[in-house]
Write a protein that holds these residues in place. Structure first.
Motif, PDB file in Angstrom:
ATOM      1  N   HIS A 129       0.860  -1.188   0.000  1.00 14.76           N
ATOM      2  CA  HIS A 129       0.000   0.000   0.000  1.00 14.76           C
ATOM      3  C   HIS A 129       0.894   1.234   0.000  1.00 14.76           C
ATOM      4  CE1 HIS A 129      -4.141  -1.497   1.660  1.00 14.76           C
ATOM      5  NE2 HIS A 129      -3.709  -2.219   0.637  1.00 14.76           N
ATOM      6  N   ALA A 130       0.815   2.021  -1.055  1.00 18.42           N
ATOM      7  CA  ALA A 130       1.618   3.241  -1.174  1.00 18.42           C
ATOM      8  C   ALA A 130       0.720   4.469  -1.040  1.00 18.42           C
ATOM      9  CB  ALA A 130       2.349   3.277  -2.513  1.00 18.42           C
ATOM     10  N   THR A 131       1.312   5.556  -0.597  1.00 22.97           N
ATOM     11  CA  THR A 131       0.606   6.832  -0.590  1.00 22.97           C
ATOM     12  C   THR A 131       0.655   7.434  -1.994  1.00 22.97           C
ATOM     13  OG1 THR A 131       2.643   7.910   0.157  1.00 22.97           O
ATOM     14  CG2 THR A 131       1.039   7.280   1.856  1.00 22.97           C
ATOM     15  N   GLN A 132       0.122   8.627  -2.154  1.00 21.57           N
ATOM     16  CA  GLN A 132       0.067   9.282  -3.458  1.00 21.57           C
ATOM     17  C   GLN A 132       1.481   9.517  -3.994  1.00 21.57           C
ATOM     18  OE1 GLN A 132      -1.820  10.094  -0.750  1.00 21.57           O
ATOM     19  NE2 GLN A 132      -3.476   8.968  -1.740  1.00 21.57           N
ATOM     20  N   GLN A 158       0.812  12.080   2.661  1.00 21.41           N
ATOM     21  CA  GLN A 158       2.237  11.822   2.885  1.00 21.41           C
ATOM     22  C   GLN A 158       2.827  11.263   1.588  1.00 21.41           C
ATOM     23  OE1 GLN A 158       2.652  10.211   6.777  1.00 21.41           O
ATOM     24  NE2 GLN A 158       4.810   9.634   6.517  1.00 21.41           N
ATOM     25  N   PRO A 159       2.834  12.089   0.531  1.00 26.85           N
ATOM     26  CA  PRO A 159       3.169  11.587  -0.811  1.00 26.85           C
ATOM     27  C   PRO A 159       4.630  11.171  -0.935  1.00 26.85           C
ATOM     28  CG  PRO A 159       3.044  13.975  -0.824  1.00 26.85           C
ATOM     29  CD  PRO A 159       2.576  13.534   0.527  1.00 26.85           C
ATOM     30  N   MET A 160       4.911  10.424  -1.997  1.00 25.77           N
ATOM     31  CA  MET A 160       6.249   9.872  -2.185  1.00 25.77           C
ATOM     32  C   MET A 160       6.608   9.816  -3.663  1.00 25.77           C
ATOM     33  SD  MET A 160       5.335   5.890  -1.201  1.00 25.77           S
ATOM     34  CE  MET A 160       7.029   5.302  -1.346  1.00 25.77           C
ATOM     35  N   ALA A 161       7.886   9.641  -3.931  1.00 21.72           N
ATOM     36  CA  ALA A 161       8.387   9.584  -5.300  1.00 21.72           C
ATOM     37  C   ALA A 161       8.158   8.203  -5.897  1.00 21.72           C
ATOM     38  CB  ALA A 161       9.874   9.912  -5.327  1.00 21.72           C
ATOM     39  N   ASN A 179       1.840 -12.653   2.978  1.00 14.59           N
ATOM     40  CA  ASN A 179       0.406 -12.921   3.150  1.00 14.59           C
ATOM     41  C   ASN A 179      -0.242 -11.826   3.982  1.00 14.59           C
ATOM     42  OD1 ASN A 179       0.310 -15.376   1.616  1.00 14.59           O
ATOM     43  ND2 ASN A 179       1.298 -16.406   3.335  1.00 14.59           N
ATOM     44  N   GLY A 180       0.187 -10.609   3.715  1.00 19.62           N
ATOM     45  CA  GLY A 180      -0.318  -9.445   4.424  1.00 19.62           C
ATOM     46  C   GLY A 180       0.008  -8.187   3.648  1.00 19.62           C
ATOM     47  N   THR A 181      -0.046  -7.055   4.339  1.00 21.74           N
ATOM     48  CA  THR A 181       0.106  -5.749   3.702  1.00 21.74           C
ATOM     49  C   THR A 181       1.209  -4.957   4.364  1.00 21.74           C
ATOM     50  OG1 THR A 181      -2.256  -5.699   3.189  1.00 21.74           O
ATOM     51  CG2 THR A 181      -1.096  -3.593   3.138  1.00 21.74           C
ATOM     52  N   VAL A 182       2.039  -4.315   3.554  1.00 24.55           N
ATOM     53  CA  VAL A 182       3.010  -3.348   4.048  1.00 24.55           C
ATOM     54  C   VAL A 182       2.640  -1.986   3.497  1.00 24.55           C
ATOM     55  CG1 VAL A 182       4.622  -3.756   2.122  1.00 24.55           C
ATOM     56  CG2 VAL A 182       5.464  -2.786   4.272  1.00 24.55           C
ATOM     57  N   GLU A 183       2.768  -0.944   4.329  1.00 20.23           N
ATOM     58  CA  GLU A 183       2.491   0.414   3.890  1.00 20.23           C
ATOM     59  C   GLU A 183       3.800   1.153   3.679  1.00 20.23           C
ATOM     60  OE1 GLU A 183      -1.798   1.731   5.687  1.00 20.23           O
ATOM     61  OE2 GLU A 183      -0.060   2.062   6.974  1.00 20.23           O
ATOM     62  N   VAL A 184       3.852   1.977   2.636  1.00 21.44           N
ATOM     63  CA  VAL A 184       5.020   2.809   2.364  1.00 21.44           C
ATOM     64  C   VAL A 184       4.536   4.236   2.130  1.00 21.44           C
ATOM     65  CG1 VAL A 184       6.460   0.960   1.463  1.00 21.44           C
ATOM     66  CG2 VAL A 184       4.970   2.190  -0.098  1.00 21.44           C
ATOM     67  N   ALA A 185       5.353   5.203   2.575  1.00 22.45           N
ATOM     68  CA  ALA A 185       4.931   6.600   2.509  1.00 22.45           C
ATOM     69  C   ALA A 185       6.146   7.504   2.419  1.00 22.45           C
ATOM     70  CB  ALA A 185       4.113   6.960   3.749  1.00 22.45           C
ATOM     71  N   GLY A 186       5.900   8.738   2.016  1.00 16.57           N
ATOM     72  CA  GLY A 186       6.956   9.724   1.955  1.00 16.57           C
ATOM     73  C   GLY A 186       7.337  10.234   3.339  1.00 16.57           C
ATOM     74  N   PRO A 187       8.413  11.027   3.421  1.00 15.30           N
ATOM     75  CA  PRO A 187       8.925  11.473   4.713  1.00 15.30           C
ATOM     76  C   PRO A 187       8.239  12.703   5.294  1.00 15.30           C
ATOM     77  CG  PRO A 187      10.392  12.203   2.974  1.00 15.30           C
ATOM     78  CD  PRO A 187       9.319  11.376   2.310  1.00 15.30           C
ATOM     79  N   GLU A 188       7.311  13.331   4.528  1.00 12.38           N
ATOM     80  CA  GLU A 188       6.708  14.583   4.984  1.00 12.38           C
ATOM     81  C   GLU A 188       5.190  14.522   4.876  1.00 12.38           C
ATOM     82  OE1 GLU A 188       9.558  17.970   3.245  1.00 12.38           O
ATOM     83  OE2 GLU A 188       9.068  16.390   1.798  1.00 12.38           O
ATOM     84  N   GLY A 230      -0.331   4.085   8.642  1.00 10.78           N
ATOM     85  CA  GLY A 230      -0.213   3.790  10.064  1.00 10.78           C
ATOM     86  C   GLY A 230       1.206   3.988  10.570  1.00 10.78           C
ATOM     87  N   ARG A 231       1.376   3.757  11.847  1.00 12.29           N
ATOM     88  CA  ARG A 231       2.676   4.003  12.499  1.00 12.29           C
ATOM     89  C   ARG A 231       3.774   3.074  12.011  1.00 12.29           C
ATOM     90  NH1 ARG A 231       0.951   4.843  18.886  1.00 12.29           N
ATOM     91  NH2 ARG A 231      -0.308   6.743  18.573  1.00 12.29           N
ATOM     92  N   ASP A 232       3.394   1.911  11.500  1.00 13.99           N
ATOM     93  CA  ASP A 232       4.397   0.924  11.090  1.00 13.99           C
ATOM     94  C   ASP A 232       4.815   1.066   9.626  1.00 13.99           C
ATOM     95  OD1 ASP A 232       4.350  -0.215  13.624  1.00 13.99           O
ATOM     96  OD2 ASP A 232       2.749  -1.622  13.096  1.00 13.99           O
ATOM     97  N   ALA A 233       4.380   2.110   8.970  1.00 16.40           N
ATOM     98  CA  ALA A 233       4.708   2.287   7.546  1.00 16.40           C
ATOM     99  C   ALA A 233       6.218   2.441   7.342  1.00 16.40           C
ATOM    100  CB  ALA A 233       3.990   3.516   6.999  1.00 16.40           C
ATOM    101  N   GLN A 234       6.694   1.915   6.221  1.00 17.63           N
ATOM    102  CA  GLN A 234       8.075   2.163   5.805  1.00 17.63           C
ATOM    103  C   GLN A 234       8.150   3.576   5.238  1.00 17.63           C
ATOM    104  OE1 GLN A 234       9.192  -0.867   2.983  1.00 17.63           O
ATOM    105  NE2 GLN A 234       8.756  -2.555   4.383  1.00 17.63           N
ATOM    106  N   ILE A 235       9.125   4.355   5.696  1.00 17.51           N
ATOM    107  CA  ILE A 235       9.226   5.749   5.273  1.00 17.51           C
ATOM    108  C   ILE A 235      10.324   5.897   4.220  1.00 17.51           C
ATOM    109  CG2 ILE A 235       9.596   8.126   6.004  1.00 17.51           C
ATOM    110  CD1 ILE A 235       7.003   6.799   7.031  1.00 17.51           C
ATOM    111  N   ALA A 236       9.942   6.405   3.062  1.00 22.40           N
ATOM    112  CA  ALA A 236      10.893   6.615   1.969  1.00 22.40           C
ATOM    113  C   ALA A 236      11.778   7.832   2.256  1.00 22.40           C
ATOM    114  CB  ALA A 236      10.141   6.796   0.663  1.00 22.40           C
ATOM    115  N   GLN A 237      12.815   8.002   1.442  1.00 22.50           N
ATOM    116  CA  GLN A 237      13.817   9.028   1.719  1.00 22.50           C
ATOM    117  C   GLN A 237      13.624  10.322   0.937  1.00 22.50           C
ATOM    118  OE1 GLN A 237      16.233   8.573   4.155  1.00 22.50           O
ATOM    119  NE2 GLN A 237      14.939   6.796   4.528  1.00 22.50           N
TER     120      GLN A 237
END
Length: 247
Positions: A129-132, A158-161, A179-188, A230-237
């Motif tokens: 699951h990615a943000t915009q 919290q958009p990302m590249a 067998n689940g979902t990971v969230e990824v998001a931008g740093p701001e 959510g709080r456990d999202a991977q934050i991009a650089q």
């Protein structure tokens, strides 16, 4: 590994193919312009023969409610059937942060349906699951434009590249199925209105962004946190200012 990327010639898919190739995988770009059409089934079984992983980053050519639902239902059903028949061991799909929070949106309803098909398929899977994407700012502005005004909610985003999205999808594909979902998001975190205003100003776009809490985002009225991970999202650089400087 042989990894087939459905939508592999698009914005995210082409970057995923490049990254996987750089890491020694046999990455195959599959799309209508390479002879693979998930709507008609053309070339799908053939391209998945011998594949270890399939990645679906395809998108509907139309965002009309009925069209997008038909696209994801037909495409995903065809892909799952072919992947199961070919013995593919890992099904990876890109989706959106907040899919289950915006049932007013036909697009988000279609993505929820897609995820349910994958989860119920019996195949090992991973959902990303990615943000915009920063790259979609122009399209978001266009969808909200009336005359010279762009009417957007101030809801948080919290958009990302796209490069960072591709990296996250590649990591998921190279790893074991979650067998689940990971969230990824931008740093701001920005207001949706603030983000689009910043991009338009940087592009010398004369349209005025007007903050309107009742404006609809692809058919849905947003709450403040509708699009936040959510709080456990991977934050991009990559920060927005860095991305804009490279455009």
């Amino acid at each position: 590994m042989k990894i087939v990327v459905i939508g592999g010639t698009g914005l995210i898919g082409s970057k995923v193919v490049t990254r996987l190739g750089e890491h020694g995988h046999q990455a195959v770009a599959a799309a209508p312009n390479t002879g693979v059409n998930t709507l008609t089934g053309e070339g799908v079984k053939e391209v998945l023969q011998g594949a270890d992983v399939v990645i679906d980053v395809s998108n509907s050519p139309s965002f009309a409610d009925d069209d997008v639902m038909k696209f994801f239902r037909t495409s995903t059903t065809n892909l799952l059937d072919a992947a199961g028949g070919a013995g593919v061991g890992h099904y990876v799909a890109l989706s959106i942060v907040g899919t289950d929070r915006l049932p007013e949106s036909g697009y988000f309803r279609a993505k929820v349906m897609q995820e349910e098909l994958i989860k119920g398929s019996g195949l090992p899977y991973s959902l990303v699951h990615a943000t915009q994407f920063f790259e979609f700012a122009g399209g978001i502005a266009d969808s909200a434009t009336t005359g010279s005004e762009v009417r957007l909610s101030g809801a948080s985003v919290q958009p990302m590249a796209a490069n960072d999205v591709a990296a996250a999808v590649g990591r998921a594909a190279a790893g074991a199925p979650s067998n689940g979902t990971v969230e990824v998001a931008g740093p701001e975190v920005f207001g949706l209105d603030q983000w689009i205003r910043t991009v338009l100003i940087a592009r010398s776009d004369p349209r005025e962004v007007v903050t309107d809490p009742q404006s609809r985002y692809f058919g849905a009225v947003l709450k403040l946190d509708s699009l936040l991970p959510g709080r456990d999202a991977q934050i991009a650089q990559t920060h927005l200012s860095e991305w804009l400087a490279r455009q």
